[in-house]
Design a protein around this motif. Sequence first.
Motif: not given
Length: 303
Positions: A274-296
């Motif tokens: 309980p209380g351990s959940a954090t908001p950022t989904t893997l889908e959001e991470f993939a879109r906002t962090v992974f995809a830009p890194a891959f593009q670069k």
Amino acid sequence: MSQQQLVITGATGHIGTKIVHALLGQGHRVVAVANPSPRLDALRQAGAEIAPGDFTNLDFLTQVLRGAEAAFLMAPPDVKAADVLAHHAEVNKTLAQAVQAAGLRRVVNLSSARADQPANNGPLFLAQEARLNGIAGLTVAHLRPAFFMENLLSNVRLIQFRGAVASPMRPDISMPMVATKDIAAKAAALLGATTFENHSVHYLLGPRNYSMQEATTILGQAIGQPGLPFQQLSYDESRAGLLKAGMSASMADLFDDMIQRQNNGTALPDERLPGSATPTTLEEFARTVFAPAFQKASEGKAG
């Protein structure tokens, strides 16, 4: 909210950099502590004071911590150390000694969701928690995050050269994954407050568990490769790749042990607390962090 002097160790890492920027945005005086690097210079340009130095130097750390209202503590990893666990233990002990010598009153300590596990580096994290808990007059909160989503960035080059996400992890094992921005947000909230519960433990386990097969699908969709495959490497092939990338044999052995425990289902907590959940989904991470890194990286390869 009154301005505080806050010290961030490991300030150039994924977590530390985000904490520095968050606290600067709150108007605090921030001292960024890390090994000398252009990334540390960039934090100075952003408004932080910087303290480049050696994390095994007690006098240096004591001086940096003296006069601060609070600090974020972590032992920066040295993946090239001949004995990674011994180096980590030395840094942890020096940090705790500096906290006591400087008379620091509040600390947010980066621990691990594996801290209560009996193998790998779990005992090191748990020992540091106990060490800090034993300092008289110190209020300390321990953050116990799971597998960092940012660890998946190592697959950028693998996708380019192998056409697949590759790991010795079993594709079907589900585990908690957390974005480092959520870890940083929790640390910044605690540090920016005037007080928090002493000896508190905060698990940070992401919004839900993901398997590597599911993660591969999510990453593939984000980079326009919906059919991206996952390849499970043998432990020997994985270890050889880590050594080729510059890791020491000690670090490669630790990584191998952690993955084997992960594949056996004993590396991370089985239950989502309980209380351990954090908001950022893997889908959001993939879109906002992974995809830009891959593009670069793709643009650099093309150039």
